[in-house]
Design an enzyme around this catalytic site. Structure first.
Site, PDB file in Angstrom:
ATOM      1  N   ALA A 247       0.809  -1.233   0.000  1.00  0.00           N
ATOM      2  CA  ALA A 247       0.000   0.000   0.000  1.00  0.00           C
ATOM      3  C   ALA A 247       0.834   1.271   0.000  1.00  0.00           C
ATOM      4  O   ALA A 247       0.286   2.364   0.066  1.00  0.00           O
ATOM      5  CB  ALA A 247      -0.930   0.008   1.208  1.00  0.00           C
TER       6      ALA A 247
ATOM      7  N   LYS B 102      -1.448 -14.852 -10.863  1.00  0.00           N
ATOM      8  CA  LYS B 102      -2.746 -14.164 -10.761  1.00  0.00           C
ATOM      9  C   LYS B 102      -3.901 -15.149 -10.939  1.00  0.00           C
ATOM     10  O   LYS B 102      -4.967 -14.992 -10.337  1.00  0.00           O
ATOM     11  CB  LYS B 102      -2.795 -13.027 -11.789  1.00  0.00           C
ATOM     12  CG  LYS B 102      -1.780 -11.915 -11.492  1.00  0.00           C
ATOM     13  CD  LYS B 102      -2.182 -11.097 -10.285  1.00  0.00           C
ATOM     14  CE  LYS B 102      -1.067 -10.722  -9.376  1.00  0.00           C
ATOM     15  NZ  LYS B 102      -1.471  -9.896  -8.237  1.00  0.00           N
TER      16      LYS B 102
ATOM     17  N   VAL C 293       5.813  -9.676   2.392  1.00  0.00           N
ATOM     18  CA  VAL C 293       4.697 -10.635   2.495  1.00  0.00           C
ATOM     19  C   VAL C 293       5.121 -12.063   2.144  1.00  0.00           C
ATOM     20  O   VAL C 293       4.394 -13.011   2.439  1.00  0.00           O
ATOM     21  CB  VAL C 293       3.493 -10.228   1.605  1.00  0.00           C
ATOM     22  CG1 VAL C 293       2.877  -8.934   2.077  1.00  0.00           C
ATOM     23  CG2 VAL C 293       3.884 -10.176   0.126  1.00  0.00           C
TER      24      VAL C 293
ATOM     25  N   ALA D 283       0.532 -16.703 -14.180  1.00  0.00           N
ATOM     26  CA  ALA D 283       0.326 -17.943 -13.411  1.00  0.00           C
ATOM     27  C   ALA D 283      -0.017 -17.621 -11.957  1.00  0.00           C
ATOM     28  O   ALA D 283      -0.887 -18.256 -11.355  1.00  0.00           O
ATOM     29  CB  ALA D 283       1.582 -18.818 -13.483  1.00  0.00           C
TER      30      ALA D 283
ATOM     31  N   TYR E 161       3.894 -14.122 -13.990  1.00  0.00           N
ATOM     32  CA  TYR E 161       2.924 -13.215 -13.357  1.00  0.00           C
ATOM     33  C   TYR E 161       1.492 -13.739 -13.556  1.00  0.00           C
ATOM     34  O   TYR E 161       0.704 -13.843 -12.596  1.00  0.00           O
ATOM     35  CB  TYR E 161       3.087 -11.821 -13.972  1.00  0.00           C
ATOM     36  CG  TYR E 161       2.076 -10.813 -13.501  1.00  0.00           C
ATOM     37  CD1 TYR E 161       2.142 -10.274 -12.220  1.00  0.00           C
ATOM     38  CD2 TYR E 161       1.033 -10.390 -14.337  1.00  0.00           C
ATOM     39  CE1 TYR E 161       1.203  -9.348 -11.785  1.00  0.00           C
ATOM     40  CE2 TYR E 161       0.101  -9.460 -13.912  1.00  0.00           C
ATOM     41  CZ  TYR E 161       0.183  -8.945 -12.643  1.00  0.00           C
ATOM     42  OH  TYR E 161      -0.739  -8.037 -12.207  1.00  0.00           O
TER      43      TYR E 161
HETATM   44  P1  NAP Z   1       3.356  -0.959  -7.686  1.00  0.00           P
HETATM   45  O1  NAP Z   1       2.944   0.408  -8.070  1.00  0.00           O
HETATM   46  O2  NAP Z   1       4.653  -1.501  -8.176  1.00  0.00           O
HETATM   47  O3  NAP Z   1       3.291  -1.087  -6.084  1.00  0.00           O
HETATM   48  C1  NAP Z   1       3.593  -2.317  -5.477  1.00  0.00           C
HETATM   49  C2  NAP Z   1       3.428  -2.213  -3.974  1.00  0.00           C
HETATM   50  O4  NAP Z   1       3.666  -3.496  -3.401  1.00  0.00           O
HETATM   51  C3  NAP Z   1       4.432  -1.268  -3.334  1.00  0.00           C
HETATM   52  O5  NAP Z   1       3.835  -0.668  -2.209  1.00  0.00           O
HETATM   53  C4  NAP Z   1       5.556  -2.201  -2.884  1.00  0.00           C
HETATM   54  O6  NAP Z   1       6.294  -1.599  -1.818  1.00  0.00           O
HETATM   55  C5  NAP Z   1       4.728  -3.412  -2.448  1.00  0.00           C
HETATM   56  N1  NAP Z   1       5.453  -4.689  -2.459  1.00  0.00           N
HETATM   57  C6  NAP Z   1       6.081  -5.286  -3.502  1.00  0.00           C
HETATM   58  N2  NAP Z   1       6.632  -6.454  -3.106  1.00  0.00           N
HETATM   59  C7  NAP Z   1       6.305  -6.601  -1.788  1.00  0.00           C
HETATM   60  C8  NAP Z   1       6.586  -7.602  -0.824  1.00  0.00           C
HETATM   61  N3  NAP Z   1       7.304  -8.692  -1.110  1.00  0.00           N
HETATM   62  N4  NAP Z   1       6.109  -7.430   0.436  1.00  0.00           N
HETATM   63  C9  NAP Z   1       5.378  -6.331   0.766  1.00  0.00           C
HETATM   64  N5  NAP Z   1       5.088  -5.362  -0.114  1.00  0.00           N
HETATM   65  C10 NAP Z   1       5.548  -5.495  -1.379  1.00  0.00           C
HETATM   66  O7  NAP Z   1       2.270  -2.041  -8.163  1.00  0.00           O
HETATM   67  P2  NAP Z   1       0.738  -1.840  -8.585  1.00  0.00           P
HETATM   68  O8  NAP Z   1       0.698  -1.589 -10.051  1.00  0.00           O
HETATM   69  O9  NAP Z   1       0.045  -0.930  -7.654  1.00  0.00           O
HETATM   70  O10 NAP Z   1       0.190  -3.333  -8.355  1.00  0.00           O
HETATM   71  C11 NAP Z   1      -0.410  -3.710  -7.128  1.00  0.00           C
HETATM   72  C12 NAP Z   1      -1.195  -4.993  -7.316  1.00  0.00           C
HETATM   73  O11 NAP Z   1      -2.131  -4.828  -8.374  1.00  0.00           O
HETATM   74  C13 NAP Z   1      -0.314  -6.190  -7.728  1.00  0.00           C
HETATM   75  O12 NAP Z   1      -0.788  -7.348  -7.090  1.00  0.00           O
HETATM   76  C14 NAP Z   1      -0.530  -6.287  -9.221  1.00  0.00           C
HETATM   77  O13 NAP Z   1      -0.379  -7.586  -9.683  1.00  0.00           O
HETATM   78  C15 NAP Z   1      -1.969  -5.841  -9.336  1.00  0.00           C
HETATM   79  N6  NAP Z   1      -2.334  -5.337 -10.658  1.00  0.00           N
HETATM   80  C16 NAP Z   1      -1.848  -4.137 -11.101  1.00  0.00           C
HETATM   81  C17 NAP Z   1      -2.256  -3.656 -12.351  1.00  0.00           C
HETATM   82  C18 NAP Z   1      -1.844  -2.321 -12.878  1.00  0.00           C
HETATM   83  O14 NAP Z   1      -2.283  -1.948 -13.977  1.00  0.00           O
HETATM   84  N7  NAP Z   1      -1.067  -1.529 -12.187  1.00  0.00           N
HETATM   85  C19 NAP Z   1      -3.108  -4.437 -13.153  1.00  0.00           C
HETATM   86  C20 NAP Z   1      -3.543  -5.669 -12.674  1.00  0.00           C
HETATM   87  C21 NAP Z   1      -3.165  -6.097 -11.408  1.00  0.00           C
HETATM   88  P3  NAP Z   1       7.810  -2.077  -1.481  1.00  0.00           P
HETATM   89  O15 NAP Z   1       8.551  -2.157  -2.780  1.00  0.00           O
HETATM   90  O16 NAP Z   1       8.316  -1.033  -0.537  1.00  0.00           O
HETATM   91  O17 NAP Z   1       7.675  -3.407  -0.816  1.00  0.00           O
END
Ligand code: NAP
Length: 256
Positions: free
Chosen positions: A15, A158, A62, A156, A154
């Site tokens: 978050a 999801k 996590v 896989a 990825y």
């Molecule tokens: P993002 O902007 O890269 O943000 C990722 C967040 O997750 C950051 O707060 C990061 O903080 C944290 N994080 C990453 N690895 C972690 C770990 N091992 N433990 C705890 N925190 C972790 O990504 P996003 O685009 O918002 O995506 C968030 C979710 O939405 C993901 O599950 C992604 O698959 C899904 N999603 C995104 C999109 C899209 O269009 N953006 C589309 C479909 C699905 P730290 O690096 O500080 O840990």
């Protein structure tokens, strides 16, 4: 509408930025007490401060069991329990199968799939006590609905989240806990912006609503699934993608 969120204790993993930050903001604006989780403690704390409304932060990976347990305990200690888990943390490095190092495959599995399981397991003791526990997973259209070069690992994970969800919702129903998933399309986040302008423009052109989504669009869907009003919905998915998966060919979208 959805007033039942006020005062609830909510963990949002991943978050500190992106979709998770959007989810956290939507819940905090409804009066929930939100724990912002990410690995980078400074980034998580800065986001909690920006969101305000009593939001707090906790640094945890996590994919690590001890850290996941510490995250759950810290939230329960701070807010007196856990009512809602938004398991959102995820990574999406883009690498085609021929070039992919097996270590990268393992890393994506560890965060996106093992991380989902560990967050749920760690929060369970308090979600059970809540009586109206809610688990909302952030999955994706990529994997469950579509494919995209470079995202075999990825996709896989999801799809795997949904397989996990369909058994978890049956196992946890006896505690009054529901488990559902939001499947975002292309949402503007720091992570997605990293894929470059060309990617963002081409994607917007392929979406019937002709724009990428906002993080709040995912937050609003998660809010509904976490509400008392959605208490009879479990094991289900909501696609939030501006209609992206629907055109059956390029022609279908260019002809309108
Ligand atoms: P993002 O902007 O890269 O943000 C990722 C967040 O997750 C950051 O707060 C990061 O903080 C944290 N994080 C990453 N690895 C972690 C770990 N091992 N433990 C705890 N925190 C972790 O990504 P996003 O685009 O918002 O995506 C968030 C979710 O939405 C993901 O599950 C992604 O698959 C899904 N999603 C995104 C999109 C899209 O269009 N953006 C589309 C479909 C699905 P730290 O690096 O500080 O840990």
């Amino acid at each position: 509408m959805l007033t039942s969120i006020k005062g609830k204790s909510v963990i949002v993993t991943g978050a500190s930025k992106g979709i998770g930050k959007g989810i956290a903001r939507v819940f905090a604006n409804q009066g929930a007490r939100v724990m912002i989780v990410g690995r980078d403690a400074g980034a998580a704390a800065a986001t909690a401060k920006e969101i305000g409304n009593g939001a707090q932060s906790f640094s945890a990976d996590v994919a690590d069991w001890d850290q996941s347990q510490a995250m759950a305990k810290a939230t329960a200690d701070a807010f007196g329990g856990i009512d809602i888990l938004c398991a959102n943390a995820g990574v999406y490095p883009q690498t085609k199968i021929e070039e992919m190092d097996p270590g990268e495959w393992d890393q994506v599995m560890a965060t996106n799939l093992r991380g989902n399981f560990l967050s749920v397991k760690a929060c369970l003791p308090w979600l059970k006590k809540s009586g109206e526990g809610r688990i909302v997973l952030t999955s994706s259209i990529t994997g469950p609905q579509t494919g995209f070069p470079g995202w075999s690992h990825y996709g896989a994970t999801k799809s795997g989240q949904l397989g996990f969800m369909r058994t978890a919702c049956i196992e946890l129903a006896k505690y009054g806990i529901t488990v559902n998933a939001v499947l975002p399309g292309n949402i503007i986040t720091e992570g997605l912006e990293g894929l470059g302008d060309d990617y963002l423009k081409t994607m917007a052109a392929s979406i019937p609503l002709k724009k990428l989504g906002r993080v709040e669009d995912i937050g609003n869907a998660a809010l509904f699934l976490a509400s008392k009003e959605a208490g009879y919905i479990t094991g289900q998915t909501i696609i939030v993608d501006g209609g992206q998966i629907l055109p059956e060919s390029l022609e279908a979208i260019e002809q309108v």
